[in-house]
Design an enzyme around this catalytic site. Structure first.
Site, short mmCIF file in Angstrom:
data_model
loop_
_atom_site.label_atom_id
_atom_site.label_comp_id
_atom_site.label_asym_id
_atom_site.label_seq_id
_atom_site.Cartn_x
_atom_site.Cartn_y
_atom_site.Cartn_z
CG ASP A 98 -20.85 -31.70 41.26
OD1 ASP A 98 -20.06 -31.35 42.16
OD2 ASP A 98 -21.57 -30.91 40.64
CG ASP A 199 -19.80 -29.53 46.18
OD1 ASP A 199 -20.48 -28.75 45.51
OD2 ASP A 199 -19.97 -29.74 47.39
CD GLU A 256 -18.63 -24.62 44.97
OE1 GLU A 256 -19.63 -23.90 44.94
OE2 GLU A 256 -18.57 -25.63 45.69
CG HIS A 328 -25.77 -25.98 40.57
ND1 HIS A 328 -24.45 -25.82 40.22
CD2 HIS A 328 -25.77 -26.49 41.81
CE1 HIS A 328 -23.69 -26.24 41.23
NE2 HIS A 328 -24.45 -26.66 42.21
CG ASP A 329 -24.54 -23.53 43.79
OD1 ASP A 329 -25.51 -24.25 44.07
OD2 ASP A 329 -23.35 -23.92 43.87
C1 GLC Z 1 -21.53 -26.42 46.35
C2 GLC Z 1 -22.64 -26.77 45.38
C3 GLC Z 1 -23.96 -26.43 46.00
C4 GLC Z 1 -24.11 -27.25 47.25
C5 GLC Z 1 -22.91 -27.10 48.19
C6 GLC Z 1 -22.87 -28.20 49.20
O1 GLC Z 1 -21.48 -25.07 46.60
O2 GLC Z 1 -22.43 -26.12 44.15
O3 GLC Z 1 -25.03 -26.65 45.13
O4 GLC Z 1 -25.26 -26.85 47.92
O5 GLC Z 1 -21.68 -27.16 47.51
O6 GLC Z 1 -22.51 -29.40 48.61
#
Ligand code: GLC
Ligand code: CA
Length: 555
Positions: A98, A199, A256, A328-329
Site C-alpha cells: 500500500d 491510497d 484507489e 478492507h473498507d
Molecule cells: C483509503 C483506505 C482506507 C483509509 C483511507 C485513508 O480509503 O483504503 O482504509 O482509511 O484511505 O488512508
C-alpha cells in the site's frame, strides 16, 4: 493492445493485522503471511497486495504512516519482510504494498518538525494556513467527521487533514516533498517490490484557495470531496509521480480513485495512463448514503447488474480495471450483494464466478475465498474502526436510536472485513493462540479453511477451480483479453455475459433468483467449463435453477 506482465494475473489482498498471528499477541504478522504463501499459491494467486505494514500509531490501522522506511514492530522486522519477498519470488508470486502518500501520520518526523517550527521548511511539507478570525480557513468536513482543519498549537494557524486529525495531508505542490516521496518509492521498488496499491490518491490535488462550499449537513460543514471535485490538475501530479518512479521499473500500480471527472478514464488507465489499473467501485457506490451510512440504500439486483454492465462496457474501451466484491473498507460482499436466501455456498460461488470472470484483474480479499460474511455486532464498543465510530454518531445525531445506529454500523462497518481470517474451527478460528485484536466472527465453526479443504464441494475448492479456469492455457486468452458483452439483460434475476475473441466465445450465466428460469441459448453448447452444481449436460434450452451459475463454451 500492448501486452503487459500483469494483464493475466489474479491478485489477493491481505489485511496483515487480521490474517495470521504466529507469536500469540493477537495481531497478524509477516511470519504468518510467509506461512500461508503455499495456501495462496494453491488458490492460484500471483500478486499479493499487503495493506500497510509500515511503522504507525494505527489511528487508522496503518493508513497513518510514521516512517515510510520501517516495518511496524507489531508485524515483524525488515529482515522478515525481505524473507517474504524472497519466498514469494521462489513461488513466482509478486508482492505489492500500500502506498499512502496523500497524508502521513502526525507522528512522522516531518510533521513533528513542522509543529516545532511552524514557519520553517517542514511546515511547507503540509498545509499550514491562517484561520479566519479564529475560525478554520474553510468549512470542510473530513472523511472521518469533524473539520478538516486542526489548530497548530501556539499559533493562529491550522493544518489540513482530509482523514483523521492524526493524518495531516502532504503538500504535493512542494517539489522537495515530492522528491522525498519518489526517493522512498524507488527504494521499495529497488528492493524487489512489484508495485503498489495507491491510497486515496485523487485527494493530492488541492484547491489552494480553499473556498467555502454550501453546507451539506447539520454540522454546518461541507464534504471535503467537493473541494477535490472543484479543482483540475491532478493529472500533472500523477504523471510526475509515474515518470519518476513506476514507469522506470515497469511496476504494477492500482489506484484507489473516487471522484474522477467525466471522460477521464483513458488518462487514468489507458496505455499511457497514470496507473496500470484502478479499482471498479461502481457497484459499491450504489450504497452510498446521501448523509452517511444511516441513509445508505440497500443494493437492488437490477441496479447492480446494470452498473456492472455499464462499467465493463465503458472500461474495455480504454484498458483494464480491477474487480472486487469487497476489501478492507467495505462490508463482506456476500452480505451486501446477495439477498438473504442466497447467502449460501451456492450463492457465494455464484457471486464469485460473476466477479472473477469479468474483464479486468480480479482481486480476491482475504476470506472471500471461503465465503466469509458480516459479523454480528452487539454493541458499538465491539468496533475498532475510526470511521464506524464517526458514522455511529452521525446516525445518532440524525435521530436514530442506539439500536438503530448499531444496526446501521453492523451492516456497513469496515470491521466486517477486518475480523480475523477463519483458518479452522479451533479457538479464535485458528488465527491466534492469544487474544485477537478484533473479535472473531461467531460463524467460524461453520466457515473456515480447514473444513473447506476437506470438502470437495466447498466454496474454497470452488474458488480454486474458478481461478484455475481463468488462468488455464485453454481459456486464459479469452478471459484476459476477450471482449465483454452482456446477455439476457431483460430476464429478471439473470446476470449473464459473454467473453469472446476471434477464437472462442464463453457464456457466464447466473440465476440470482429463488425459482428456476428457462433460457434459450443463442449458440450451441460446446463444453461446460464450470458449474456450481456439478452439471454434466447443458441443452440449448437451459433450465437454470435458483442460485445456479454455469460457464459454457459456445460453438
Ligand atoms: C483509503 C483506505 C482506507 C483509509 C483511507 C485513508 O480509503 O483504503 O482504509 O482509511 O484511505 O488512508
Ligand atoms: Ca503477532
Amino acid at each position: 493492445m500492448k501486452k503487459k506482465w500483469w494483464h493475466d494475473k489474479v491478485a489477493y489482498q491481505i489485511y496483515p493485522k487480521s490474517f495470521c498471528d504466529t507469536n500469540g499477541d493477537g495481531i497478524g504478522d509477516l511470519r504468518g503471511i510467509i506461512s500461508k504463501l503455499d495456501y495462496l499459491k494453491e488458490l492460484g494467486i500471483d500478486i499479493i497486495w499487503l495493506s500497510p505494514i509500515y511503522k504507525s500509531p494505527f489511528v487508522d490501522q496503518g493508513y497513518d504512516i510514521a516512517d515510510y522506511y520501517a516495518i511496524a514492530e507489531e508485524f515483524g522486522t525488515m529482515d522478515e519482510f525481505d524473507e517474504l519477498l524472497a519466498e514469494a519470488k521462489k513461488r513466482d508470486m509478486y508482492i505489492i504494498m500500500d502506498l499512502v502518500i496523500n497524508h502521513c501520520s502526525s507522528q512522522h518526523e516531518w510533521f513533528q518538525k513542522a509543529l516545532a517550527d511552524p514557519d520553517g521548511e517542514y511546515a511547507d511539507y503540509f498545509y499550514f494556513r491562517k484561520g479566519k478570525n479564529g475560525n478554520p480557513p474553510s468549512n470542510y468536513r473530513s472523511y472521518f467527521g469533524g473539520s478538516c482543519w486542526e489548530p497548530v498549537p501556539g499559533t493562529d494557524k491550522f493544518y489540513f487533514h482530509m482523514f483523521a486529525k492524526e493524518q495531516p495531508d502532504l503538500n504535493w505542490e512542494n517539489p522537495k516533498l515530492r522528491q522525498e516521496l519518489y526517493k522512498m518509492i524507488n527504494w521499495w521498488l529497488d528492493k524487489g517490490l512489484a508495485g503498489f496499491r495507491i491510497d486515496a490518491i485523487i485527494n493530492i490535488k488541492k484547491n489552494l484557495a480553499f473556498p467555502d462550499f454550501e453546507p451539506d449537513g447539520t454540522d454546518g460543514l461541507a464534504s471535503c470531496w467537493k473541494m477535490v471535485e472543484s479543482v483540475d490538475g491532478v493529472g500533472e501530479l500523477l504523471e510526475d509521480l509515474k515518470k519518476n518512479t513506476f514507469q522506470k521499473q515497469d511496476a504494477f500500480t492500482v489506484g484507489e480513485v473516487f471522484n474522477m471527472k467525466e471522460g477521464e478514464l483513458p488518462q487514468f488507465i489507458g496505455e499511457e495512463g497514470h496507473f496500470s489499473t484502478i479499482f471498479d467501485f461502481s457497484a459499491h457506490s450504489l450504497s452510498d448514503g446521501e448523509h452517511g451510512w444511516y441513509d445508505a440504500p440497500s443494493v437492488d439486483f437490477k441496479k447492480w447488474r446494470e452498473t456492472i454492465i455499464n462499467s465493463q462496457m465503458e472500461v474495455q474501451k480504454s484498458g483494464f480495471e480491477a474487480n472486487i466484491i469487497e476489501n478492507h473498507d467495505e462490508p463482506r460482499g456476500v452480505s451486501r450483494f446477495l439477498p438473504e436466501y442466497a447467502r449460501t455456498p451456492a450463492g457465494t460461488k455464484m457471486l464469485g464466478t460473476i466477479s472473477v470472470l469479468l474483464r479486468g484483474i480480479p482481486f480476491i480479499y482475504q476470506g472471500q475465498e471461503i465465503g466469509m460474511q458480516n459479523a454480528v455486532w452487539n454493541s458499538i464498543d465491539e468496533f475498532d474502526d475510526i470511521s464506524t465510530k464517526d458514522q455511529y454518531h452521525i446516525a445518532r445525531k440524525a435521530g436514530l436510536s442506539n439500536e438503530e445506529a448499531l444496526e446501521v454500523c453492523a451492516k456497513m462497518s469496515r470491521d466486517n472485513a477486518r475480523t480475523p481470517m477463519q483458518w479452522s474451527s479451533k479457538e479464535n478460528a485458528g488465527f491466534t493462540t492469544g487474544m485477537p485484536w478484533l473479535k472473531v466472527n461467531s460463524n467460524y465453526k461453520e466457515i473456515n479453511v480447514k473444513s473447506q479443504e476437506k470438502d470437495a464441494d466447498s466454496v474454497l475448492n470452488y474458488y480454486r477451480k474458478l481461478v484455475k479456469v481463468r488462468k488455464s492455457p485453454e481459456y486464459k486468452e479469452v478471459f484476459t483479453y476477450g471482449q465483454f458483452e452482456p446477455a439476457y439483460e431483460d430476464t429478471d434475476s439473470i446476470m449473464a455475459y459473454y467473453r469472446f475473441d476471434g477464437e472462442k466465445r464463453v457464456l457466464v450465466v447466473a440465476n440470482f433468483g429463488k425459482e428456476a428460469v428457462e433460457l434459450e441459448l443463442q449458440y450451441p453448447v460446446k463444453n461446460i467449463i464450470l458449474s456450481n452444481r456439478d452439471r454434466k449436460k447443458a441443452e440449448r434450452t437451459l433450465q437454470l435453477d435458483g442460485l445456479e451459475v454455469i460457464v459454457l463454451e459456445c460453438s
